[in-house]
Scaffold this motif. Structure first.
Motif, PDB file in Angstrom:
ATOM      1  N   GLY A 121      72.165  25.074  52.667  1.00  0.00           N
ATOM      2  CA  GLY A 121      70.981  25.712  53.234  1.00  0.00           C
ATOM      3  C   GLY A 121      70.348  24.812  54.267  1.00  0.00           C
ATOM      4  O   GLY A 121      71.031  24.031  54.946  1.00  0.00           O
TER       5      GLY A 121
ATOM      6  N   GLY B 180      68.755  22.286  53.822  1.00  0.00           N
ATOM      7  CA  GLY B 180      68.972  20.885  53.477  1.00  0.00           C
ATOM      8  C   GLY B 180      70.122  20.293  54.273  1.00  0.00           C
ATOM      9  O   GLY B 180      70.052  19.149  54.728  1.00  0.00           O
TER      10      GLY B 180
ATOM     11  N   PHE C  85      69.950  14.962  45.802  1.00  0.00           N
ATOM     12  CA  PHE C  85      69.478  15.968  44.848  1.00  0.00           C
ATOM     13  C   PHE C  85      69.058  17.252  45.551  1.00  0.00           C
ATOM     14  O   PHE C  85      69.398  18.353  45.125  1.00  0.00           O
ATOM     15  CB  PHE C  85      68.312  15.408  44.019  1.00  0.00           C
ATOM     16  CG  PHE C  85      68.772  14.554  42.888  1.00  0.00           C
ATOM     17  CD1 PHE C  85      69.157  15.142  41.698  1.00  0.00           C
ATOM     18  CD2 PHE C  85      68.844  13.180  43.001  1.00  0.00           C
ATOM     19  CE1 PHE C  85      69.615  14.367  40.638  1.00  0.00           C
ATOM     20  CE2 PHE C  85      69.297  12.396  41.954  1.00  0.00           C
ATOM     21  CZ  PHE C  85      69.681  12.988  40.774  1.00  0.00           C
ATOM     22  N   PHE C  86      68.308  17.081  46.621  1.00  0.00           N
ATOM     23  CA  PHE C  86      67.814  18.259  47.340  1.00  0.00           C
ATOM     24  C   PHE C  86      68.981  19.096  47.846  1.00  0.00           C
ATOM     25  O   PHE C  86      69.028  20.313  47.667  1.00  0.00           O
ATOM     26  CB  PHE C  86      66.931  17.816  48.521  1.00  0.00           C
ATOM     27  CG  PHE C  86      66.290  18.951  49.255  1.00  0.00           C
ATOM     28  CD1 PHE C  86      65.047  19.434  48.866  1.00  0.00           C
ATOM     29  CD2 PHE C  86      66.918  19.559  50.341  1.00  0.00           C
ATOM     30  CE1 PHE C  86      64.447  20.492  49.535  1.00  0.00           C
ATOM     31  CE2 PHE C  86      66.330  20.615  51.006  1.00  0.00           C
ATOM     32  CZ  PHE C  86      65.099  21.080  50.606  1.00  0.00           C
TER      33      PHE C  86
ATOM     34  N   SER D 251      70.910  20.978  45.271  1.00  0.00           N
ATOM     35  CA  SER D 251      70.059  21.832  44.415  1.00  0.00           C
ATOM     36  C   SER D 251      69.966  21.313  42.988  1.00  0.00           C
ATOM     37  O   SER D 251      70.044  22.077  42.037  1.00  0.00           O
ATOM     38  CB  SER D 251      70.577  23.283  44.367  1.00  0.00           C
ATOM     39  OG  SER D 251      70.641  23.847  45.628  1.00  0.00           O
TER      40      SER D 251
ATOM     41  N   MET E 298      66.039  20.249  39.201  1.00  0.00           N
ATOM     42  CA  MET E 298      64.910  21.108  38.850  1.00  0.00           C
ATOM     43  C   MET E 298      65.333  22.360  38.106  1.00  0.00           C
ATOM     44  O   MET E 298      64.542  23.281  37.949  1.00  0.00           O
ATOM     45  CB  MET E 298      64.064  21.459  40.066  1.00  0.00           C
ATOM     46  CG  MET E 298      64.810  22.135  41.177  1.00  0.00           C
ATOM     47  SD  MET E 298      63.733  23.061  42.262  1.00  0.00           S
ATOM     48  CE  MET E 298      64.241  24.707  41.766  1.00  0.00           C
TER      49      MET E 298
ATOM     50  N   THR F  26      67.841  24.579  38.853  1.00  0.00           N
ATOM     51  CA  THR F  26      68.582  25.648  39.536  1.00  0.00           C
ATOM     52  C   THR F  26      69.978  25.780  38.950  1.00  0.00           C
ATOM     53  O   THR F  26      70.423  26.874  38.597  1.00  0.00           O
ATOM     54  CB  THR F  26      68.709  25.357  41.050  1.00  0.00           C
ATOM     55  OG1 THR F  26      67.423  25.459  41.643  1.00  0.00           O
ATOM     56  CG2 THR F  26      69.634  26.339  41.729  1.00  0.00           C
TER      57      THR F  26
ATOM     58  N   SER G 174      67.515  31.015  44.986  1.00  0.00           N
ATOM     59  CA  SER G 174      67.890  30.194  43.825  1.00  0.00           C
ATOM     60  C   SER G 174      66.710  29.365  43.334  1.00  0.00           C
ATOM     61  O   SER G 174      66.652  28.986  42.168  1.00  0.00           O
ATOM     62  CB  SER G 174      69.080  29.289  44.155  1.00  0.00           C
ATOM     63  OG  SER G 174      68.682  28.161  44.899  1.00  0.00           O
TER      64      SER G 174
HETATM   65  N1  TRP Z   1      69.957  22.838  48.280  1.00  0.00           N
HETATM   66  C1  TRP Z   1      69.241  23.723  49.144  1.00  0.00           C
HETATM   67  C2  TRP Z   1      69.413  23.247  50.580  1.00  0.00           C
HETATM   68  O1  TRP Z   1      70.102  22.294  50.824  1.00  0.00           O
HETATM   69  C3  TRP Z   1      67.788  23.853  48.758  1.00  0.00           C
HETATM   70  C4  TRP Z   1      67.623  24.137  47.316  1.00  0.00           C
HETATM   71  C5  TRP Z   1      67.958  25.270  46.656  1.00  0.00           C
HETATM   72  C6  TRP Z   1      67.154  23.243  46.333  1.00  0.00           C
HETATM   73  N2  TRP Z   1      67.718  25.148  45.325  1.00  0.00           N
HETATM   74  C7  TRP Z   1      67.222  23.901  45.101  1.00  0.00           C
HETATM   75  C8  TRP Z   1      66.691  21.951  46.400  1.00  0.00           C
HETATM   76  C9  TRP Z   1      66.859  23.255  43.931  1.00  0.00           C
HETATM   77  C10 TRP Z   1      66.320  21.306  45.222  1.00  0.00           C
HETATM   78  C11 TRP Z   1      66.419  21.929  44.008  1.00  0.00           C
HETATM   79  O2  TRP Z   1      68.897  23.810  51.479  1.00  0.00           O
END
Ligand code: TRP
Length: 478
Positions: A32, A34, A241-242, A245, A248, A250, A340
């Motif tokens: 995404g 990210g 982590f970001f 995903s 948290m 997901t 998500s």
């Molecule tokens: N990973 C996604 C990105 O790169 C953003 C994302 C979706 C996310 N679900 C997540 C980030 C949960 C952290 C936790 O755009």
């Protein structure tokens, strides 16, 4: 029996059933903004290749095992982030980790919706060919005025402009969660995501053949360790982590939708590789162009938006078509990620708080959108700053506006702490037989990687995360 488990799951979660192709869903979540917006700009801010190397180490040693841990907990627990912990470790405080994820989801989606709104705005800009004949400075200036809401008289009179697009995007996100997930998104992502990859590869070729492009390739691949700051290491971990995903819930929530026939180990590796590949290819499309057009690599969140229109301009007539396609696909990639994030909150509210799915979606989307409006305003008229624990020459804390504040707090703190918790949970709290049973689909699969996974989940990931925290605090020096 197997079928029954899935049926139960899909009844509890109408609108997001186990039929949803899980690899597409998990990859759609990971890939995404990210990868395409955030990765290039933090690479730029952290000096290039050296940062990328640290990022890749974080992905391989921490990201991949944490992803597998989340899938495992979700599929074994058959519930949302909080519920899965409660089910697997009843009467223990582990579920608090699930709550933290809910908080992180609120934070992340609030600024995510804002940036996704920018990509929608860029679709409109490309459709109306607004960048043609503009210089790189003018393109950068246009982006700056848009996100800050600056009007032609220099006031913030246009503050509502980015917010309009953010609200639009959030409505679509909530709409998908309410209805269309079952049949639509999976089919579309299966076609659209490879198309996005194709366009990025075309942009790579175009960018690398621009005059002066090699400086950008060098920036990406020739490490300059001196450019690295202490906080870069935490940025790299936080972004791992970001981007994947993680941290948290997901992938716990999605794990609970994965069929009992799927190979969790293979799935997590596939998603990890796809996500990393897209980020690197995005970097390769952007940095050669950054150097060719004289954009500052450390320019920040505007990097992609200020750089790529120049590449489309340089492509001549077909550039506009590529530009429209690129930003449409980026918006879709953002959508498969934003749903998500919202799903984590909604699944929790429905299953743990017994809220109706419709109410849960609408309430949480409204609160997140309001927080997002504050994010957008903090780039323009709203100047209040908040402290983030980040050591620099000026002290222990660095002040950030609301947008960057919740970005840093969630990505650099909440997500890694979530990752620390889940890897510890799988490595130390769960029984080995249960872990093995889940990974092997009750003995049907050979889990030859088990030893590696055990070492990573038990020691490397938790200790690695702790070391990065202590290093960031200046308590240990590397
Ligand atoms: N990973 C996604 C990105 O790169 C953003 C994302 C979706 C996310 N679900 C997540 C980030 C949960 C952290 C936790 O755009």
């Amino acid at each position: 029996m197997e079928k029954k488990v899935n049926e139960v799951a899909s009844v509890a979660r109408d609108g997001f059933t186990s039929k949803f192709g899980i690899i597409a869903a998990a990859a759609g979540s990971a890939i995404g903004l990210g990868n395409i917006w955030k990765f290039p700009y933090i690479v730029g801010q952290n000096g290039g290749a050296a940062f990328i190397i640290i990022y890749l180490v974080c992905i391989a040693l921490i990201g991949a095992p944490v992803m597998l841990s989340e899938f495992l907990v979700g599929r074994r627990g058959q519930k949302n982030a909080v519920g899965s912990y409660k089910k697997l470790a009843p009467n223990t405080p582990w579920f608090i980790n699930g709550w933290m994820g809910i908080v992180a989801a609120f934070m992340i989606l609030s600024f995510y919706g804002v940036v996704a709104g920018w990509t929608v705005f860029y679709v409109v800009k490309m459709l109306t060919n607004s960048f043609a004949a503009l210089s790189p400075e003018e393109i950068g200036g246009m982006f700056g005025s848009f996100i800050t809401g600056t009007a032609s008289d220099g006031s913030f009179g246009q503050w509502w402009h980015p917010i309009m697009y953010q609200i639009l995007f959030m409505i679509v996100t909530a709409g998908v969660i309410l209805g269309g997930v079952k049949n639509g998104i999976e089919k579309y992502s299966k076609i659209l995501m490879p198309l996005l990859l194709l366009i990025i590869i075309i942009l790579d070729i175009k960018a690398m053949t621009l005059p002066g492009a090699m400086a950008g390739v060098e920036f990406l691949f020739k490490p300059n360790w001196a450019a690295l700051e202490v906080s870069s290491v935490l940025d790299a971990l936080g972004h791992a982590f970001f981007s994947l995903s993680l941290g948290m819930g997901t992938m716990i929530t999605y794990g609970s939708y994965i069929s009992k026939k799927e190979n969790l180990g293979v799935t997590s590796i596939q998603v990890t590789i796809a996500d990393t590949l897209i980020a690197l290819l995005a970097g390769l499309a952007i940095f050669p162009a950054v150097f060719a057009f004289g954009v500052a690599p450390a320019e920040g969140p505007g990097l992609v938006f200020a750089t790529l229109p120049n590449v489309f301009n340089a492509m001549g007539g077909i550039g506009q078509i590529f530009g429209v396609m690129f930003f449409v696909l980026l918006s879709v990639a953002a959508l498969t990620s934003s749903i998500s994030i919202l799903e984590v909150v909604v699944a929790y509210l429905v299953e743990e708080m017994n809220l109706e799915r419709k109410k849960a979606t609408i309430y949480s989307a409204i609160i997140i959108t309001i927080s997002g409006i504050l994010c957008s305003l903090s780039l323009g008229p709203w100047t209040t700053t908040f402290p983030v624990l980040e050591i620099s020459e000026t002290g222990m804390f660095t002040q950030y506006g609301y947008f960057d504040f919740i970005d840093k707090i969630s990505a650099n703190f909440l997500l890694p702490i979530g990752g620390l918790a889940i890897s510890t949970f799988v490595g130390w709290k769960m029984r080995k037989e249960d872990v093995m049973d889940e990974l092997s689909n009750s003995g049907l699969l050979k889990v030859s990687y088990y030893v590696v996974f055990e070492i990573l989940a038990k020691y490397v990931a938790p200790i690695g995360i702790l070391i990065v925290f202590l290093y960031n605090l200046g308590i240990i020096k590397l």
